[in-house]
Structures are given as structure tokens and as C-alpha cells.
Design a protein around this motif. Sequence first.
Motif, PDB file in Angstrom:
ATOM      1  N   GLU A   1       0.816  -1.208   0.000  1.00  0.00           N
ATOM      2  CA  GLU A   1       0.000   0.000   0.000  1.00  0.00           C
ATOM      3  C   GLU A   1       0.851   1.261   0.000  1.00  0.00           C
ATOM      4  O   GLU A   1       0.564   2.220  -0.736  1.00  0.00           O
ATOM      5  CB  GLU A   1      -0.935  -0.015   1.222  1.00  0.00           C
ATOM      6  CG  GLU A   1      -1.899   1.151   1.270  1.00  0.00           C
ATOM      7  CD  GLU A   1      -2.807   1.086   2.482  1.00  0.00           C
ATOM      8  OE1 GLU A   1      -3.398   2.128   2.838  1.00  0.00           O
ATOM      9  OE2 GLU A   1      -2.920  -0.009   3.069  1.00  0.00           O
ATOM     10  N   ARG A   2       1.886   1.279   0.805  1.00  0.00           N
ATOM     11  CA  ARG A   2       2.739   2.483   0.900  1.00  0.00           C
ATOM     12  C   ARG A   2       3.414   2.778  -0.435  1.00  0.00           C
ATOM     13  O   ARG A   2       3.452   3.930  -0.888  1.00  0.00           O
ATOM     14  CB  ARG A   2       3.788   2.263   1.991  1.00  0.00           C
ATOM     15  CG  ARG A   2       4.849   3.347   2.088  1.00  0.00           C
ATOM     16  CD  ARG A   2       5.867   2.989   3.179  1.00  0.00           C
ATOM     17  NE  ARG A   2       7.007   3.897   3.153  1.00  0.00           N
ATOM     18  CZ  ARG A   2       8.081   3.733   2.374  1.00  0.00           C
ATOM     19  NH1 ARG A   2       8.128   2.718   1.533  1.00  0.00           N
ATOM     20  NH2 ARG A   2       9.082   4.583   2.417  1.00  0.00           N
ATOM     21  N   PHE A   3       3.920   1.732  -1.088  1.00  0.00           N
ATOM     22  CA  PHE A   3       4.589   1.907  -2.375  1.00  0.00           C
ATOM     23  C   PHE A   3       3.583   2.338  -3.446  1.00  0.00           C
ATOM     24  O   PHE A   3       3.875   3.193  -4.291  1.00  0.00           O
ATOM     25  CB  PHE A   3       5.280   0.613  -2.775  1.00  0.00           C
ATOM     26  CG  PHE A   3       6.062   0.696  -4.056  1.00  0.00           C
ATOM     27  CD1 PHE A   3       7.287   1.344  -4.109  1.00  0.00           C
ATOM     28  CD2 PHE A   3       5.569   0.127  -5.230  1.00  0.00           C
ATOM     29  CE1 PHE A   3       8.001   1.427  -5.302  1.00  0.00           C
ATOM     30  CE2 PHE A   3       6.277   0.205  -6.414  1.00  0.00           C
ATOM     31  CZ  PHE A   3       7.501   0.852  -6.447  1.00  0.00           C
ATOM     32  N   ALA A   4       2.385   1.758  -3.422  1.00  0.00           N
ATOM     33  CA  ALA A   4       1.356   2.106  -4.409  1.00  0.00           C
ATOM     34  C   ALA A   4       0.935   3.569  -4.270  1.00  0.00           C
ATOM     35  O   ALA A   4       0.710   4.253  -5.272  1.00  0.00           O
ATOM     36  CB  ALA A   4       0.155   1.185  -4.249  1.00  0.00           C
ATOM     37  N   ARG A   5       0.829   4.059  -3.034  1.00  0.00           N
ATOM     38  CA  ARG A   5       0.466   5.464  -2.840  1.00  0.00           C
ATOM     39  C   ARG A   5       1.536   6.384  -3.418  1.00  0.00           C
ATOM     40  O   ARG A   5       1.225   7.405  -4.044  1.00  0.00           O
ATOM     41  CB  ARG A   5       0.265   5.763  -1.342  1.00  0.00           C
ATOM     42  CG  ARG A   5      -1.031   5.229  -0.777  1.00  0.00           C
ATOM     43  CD  ARG A   5      -1.386   5.942   0.539  1.00  0.00           C
ATOM     44  NE  ARG A   5      -0.285   5.908   1.490  1.00  0.00           N
ATOM     45  CZ  ARG A   5      -0.136   4.969   2.427  1.00  0.00           C
ATOM     46  NH1 ARG A   5      -1.011   3.983   2.531  1.00  0.00           N
ATOM     47  NH2 ARG A   5       0.885   5.034   3.277  1.00  0.00           N
TER      48      ARG A   5
ATOM     49  N   ALA B   1       3.138   9.927  -8.175  1.00  0.00           N
ATOM     50  CA  ALA B   1       4.079  10.220  -9.263  1.00  0.00           C
ATOM     51  C   ALA B   1       3.475   9.954 -10.638  1.00  0.00           C
ATOM     52  O   ALA B   1       3.695  10.709 -11.585  1.00  0.00           O
ATOM     53  CB  ALA B   1       5.347   9.391  -9.082  1.00  0.00           C
ATOM     54  N   LYS B   2       2.719   8.872 -10.762  1.00  0.00           N
ATOM     55  CA  LYS B   2       2.120   8.480 -12.050  1.00  0.00           C
ATOM     56  C   LYS B   2       0.633   8.174 -11.852  1.00  0.00           C
ATOM     57  O   LYS B   2       0.211   7.015 -11.876  1.00  0.00           O
ATOM     58  CB  LYS B   2       2.834   7.243 -12.614  1.00  0.00           C
ATOM     59  CG  LYS B   2       4.304   7.432 -12.932  1.00  0.00           C
ATOM     60  CD  LYS B   2       4.512   8.259 -14.200  1.00  0.00           C
ATOM     61  CE  LYS B   2       5.981   8.352 -14.559  1.00  0.00           C
ATOM     62  NZ  LYS B   2       6.196   9.147 -15.781  1.00  0.00           N
TER      63      LYS B   2
ATOM     64  N   GLU C   1      -8.531   5.235  -7.972  1.00  0.00           N
ATOM     65  CA  GLU C   1      -8.667   5.800  -6.635  1.00  0.00           C
ATOM     66  C   GLU C   1      -8.455   4.700  -5.598  1.00  0.00           C
ATOM     67  O   GLU C   1      -8.901   3.571  -5.773  1.00  0.00           O
ATOM     68  CB  GLU C   1     -10.061   6.417  -6.455  1.00  0.00           C
ATOM     69  CG  GLU C   1     -10.280   7.683  -7.275  1.00  0.00           C
ATOM     70  CD  GLU C   1     -11.630   8.309  -6.981  1.00  0.00           C
ATOM     71  OE1 GLU C   1     -12.286   7.868  -6.013  1.00  0.00           O
ATOM     72  OE2 GLU C   1     -12.018   9.230  -7.716  1.00  0.00           O
ATOM     73  N   GLY C   2      -7.764   5.036  -4.540  1.00  0.00           N
ATOM     74  CA  GLY C   2      -7.453   4.044  -3.520  1.00  0.00           C
ATOM     75  C   GLY C   2      -6.095   3.409  -3.717  1.00  0.00           C
ATOM     76  O   GLY C   2      -5.713   2.519  -2.962  1.00  0.00           O
ATOM     77  N   GLY C   3      -5.348   3.840  -4.749  1.00  0.00           N
ATOM     78  CA  GLY C   3      -3.983   3.356  -4.939  1.00  0.00           C
ATOM     79  C   GLY C   3      -3.886   1.982  -5.559  1.00  0.00           C
ATOM     80  O   GLY C   3      -2.848   1.323  -5.428  1.00  0.00           O
TER      81      GLY C   3
END
Length: 519
Positions: free
Chosen positions: A429-433, A438-439, A445-447
Motif C-alpha cells: 500500500e505504501r509503495f502504491a500510494r 508520481a504516475k 482511486e485508492g492506490g
Amino acid sequence: MLPQYSHQPRLPPPSNIGALSTPSVTARKRKRQQFTVTYSEVQEVDNTGKLREVIVIDDTPPPPTVSPASTHTAMYSASLQPAVFSAPIRTRARAAAEAQALSASTSSGATLAAPAPKKRKRDPADDVGAVSKKAVTNGQTSNAIAQRAQANGSNAVADDKGPATWDDKEGHYIITPDDMIYRRYRTVRLLGQGTFGKVVEAVDTETNKRVAIKIIRAIPKYRDASKIEVRVLQKLKERDPLNRHKCIHLLAWFDHRNHICLVSELLGMCVYDFLKENDFAPFPRQHIQAFARQLLGSVAFLHELHLIHTDLKPENILLVNNSSDAIEIPSSSKRSAPKRVKRILQSTDIRLIDFGSATFEEEYHSSVVSTRHYRAPEIILGLGWSYPCDAFSLGCILVEFFTGVALFQTHDNLEHLAMMEQVMGKMPERFARSGARAKPEYFKEGGKLDWPKPKASRQSKKDVRSCRSLQEIITATDPINRSFLDLVKKLLTFDPAQRISVKEALAHPYFSLPVPHEY
């Protein structure tokens, strides 16, 4: 992302790379100016009022280039430079103006404007006799250059439009057998060609040993990149003179006819070519362990020197010796099925090559690095990159050794990320956010990754769905596979902050396991 993985663009510090050379005898450096000389014809009126044709010499200096041509290495001379030509310039415009002025001053009072310069095809035999003696003396005609090239055994090509050239239209050096490079290396054959230039096999006439010469294209951006590679290679050799870390060693470098040339030991084929010639059959597990240990050791050495390779792939791993044994193995579980031939390497000794994209950690980082199939997710998402991107590339390479084919076969960023989720599991989740900031075009929505998009083709969806998870690719049938799978999982971690470092990977229990000899 952590601060250490975000880099603001900044110019690299000044470097004295232009002065770098292999261990050499002290030599005096002189600046020499080169001129490109062309010839044209105009008509003039002489003192008696008669028309005559005059050869006009137009000489224009080319853009300046930094060249270590005056460097002497291992007691052999530098490449030949043309003599300095400093005659006053006489242009077509000046000749025409003089002709018009002379015509206006004649006693008849008739005016005769000088016609436009005529162009005609010159016979090369006429150039030496008809062109001014000064031009012949300085060896600037096409015919004179061609004769000198033939005498030196070079591969110069002359035509009617200009002087002899050693390059093709793309700036690649034209390779011919028995061409003498830098008056020392006699070419044998072309080994390979890439965007950067060509690699040839040659004989060092001073030592009678065979070497490989990487001949960079005569284009400024490739010349500049090659000088960075020279700096990196010299540092590697300085810090590891006995080559315990198995990186390619630079034997010499020089500038030959506007091509930077890097001389190294002659090795075998690259690992990718061996896989290809072996019908992409996977390597035996004992060979994979040997390759993994060497590669992690080489990259750990680079990281200790604050260097990131950024382009790790099977094409940049050379076998020292590609001798192999042919064995017959069943092609399927059926007894009646015909057997197939598989080649097994006699030696797993390798060398890491191609440091043209290597980057010092403290210097400027370009936004995109690595060849597509081995590119880390943080690079695709524009989150900045550092040492962990090399670890991710190594994870891809080790899986390819295990299966025989590339892990991620795609050319689209979003598709690539979707394949990663199929193979490695969902993004943390942290990396997806961080990626969504960035992109945002790649995320909902929600990462969550926005795949598949409506415009995704049926084939693209099929390719993503066909990707197997790491657990399916490397089946945990025994302790060796279980340990290898654990190592690969840690290398192929989405978040670079959580990814195992290459130094830590060298201490993984996988390398303490004895792997039985198998095919």
C-alpha cells in the motif's frame, strides 16, 4: 519514497576524463588543428581580357573535438594527424568579386559578370596534378588520402563528393579484415554491433595476443558516454587489479579517427547468446548458483565504489569460455519421444561488462535507466532509483537462468506493472500510494493499479494473465528450490526500501547449500 531514492537533477562534477589514459610513457601534448578542404571552379578574366577557369580552395575547420591522440601507450605512437594548413582562405564570393572588378577595369568598357561556379565530376587522377601544389603537399585531396589509406592497410572509402571516410552514414566505423587500428591492432572479425558502436576481435601486434576492441560511434553523445565508461573501468581496475570481482578489465584506450576505442581481454559469447543457441533451455541448478554468486559479488563491489551499473542483463554477462558438452536428454516424459541435445557449459566463469550507463551515486541520475525487461518498478513509476535497481535486475536474470526465457516480456509500462503484480503479488500500500502520486495515470482511486484499461488489447490481457507467480515458476520441491525461491522473492520486492541488498544476498543460506551435479 525514502529521501535516498529521490534525486534532483544536477550537473556532474568536472572531470579530467579527457586526460585519462592507460599507463603510459610521458609524452608532450600538442594541439593540432584539422581542416576539411574542398575544391570548386570559377571563371576569371585575365589581364589580356581572356576568360580562364580557376580552382578555388575552400577550407573550413571542423568542430573541435577532445582527443588523446598525442598519448603514447606502451611505447607505440599516436595515430597520424594531418599537417596544419594555414593558407589564407579564398572563397567563391571573393573570386567572383575579383573577376567582376577586373572585367569592369578593362579598356573595352564591356562588363562581364562572373558566372555561377560550375560543378563537374572530377577524375581522381586529375586531382593530384591539377589542384594546387600546396593542397597536394598537405595530403588533402581524396586521391592522396585514398593512396595513404591503401598504404596503411586501412578501410577508407573515397568518393567524388568529398575526402575519404572510415565511417558509414550512422557514424559506425567500417570494419574490414586486416585493418590496422592505431598502428598496433590488426582486425580479425566483427564480434557484435549495438547502438553504441561495434566490437571487433583483433590481434595485438606487439604481444601477438588476441583482444576485443569496442569502437564507439563517431557521434558526440556516444563519445561523451564512452569517456565516462573509461573513467569507471579505470577505477575498477585500480581498485581490483587481480580482478577478483570479475568485471571486465580495460587494457588500453585511445582515439582512432574520431572513434573512442576500448581494448579489453577477448572472452567468450554472452550468456543470452548461449541460451539462444541452446534453444533457451534453462541452466542446470549448480550453474545457476555459480552465476548468482559471481554476479552478486561483482555488483556488490560496484556498490562499494558508489557505482550503480543500471543495465544488468544476460547480454552484458560474458562467458570467459563458452566450450560445452552435448548431451541427449528426453524431450518429454514419454519413453517413445525423441531425445533432444542440450549443451552443458564446461566452465561457469563469467565477466560483467558494459559500464557505459554506470552512474556514481552522488552524480546526476537520468530519469529512465535499465533495459525494459530488467527495469525495476521504482524506475517505471518515476520514484527515483539507487542501488536497489541493480538488485531487482539480478532477480529477473536469475529467474531467466532457471526458465530459459525472460521473466517480463512487454514494452508497455502499465502492462509491465500488471505483470509484476501477477508474478510478485500486489504492490504494498505504501509503495502504491507513492506511485499514484508520481504516475496517477497508472492507478485508480485508492492506490490500486488501473489494469486493464478499456483500450487494452485482447492479446495484452492474455499476456498478463499468462504470467505465473514466482511460487509456480520455482516449485519448492526440495531445499535448494525453496532457498532459491526465497532469495529471488527478496530481490524482486516492489519497494526498494524493503528489497534485499546485493551484499545481504551474498550471505543468503542458498549459497551454503551443496547443489548436486545435474542437467
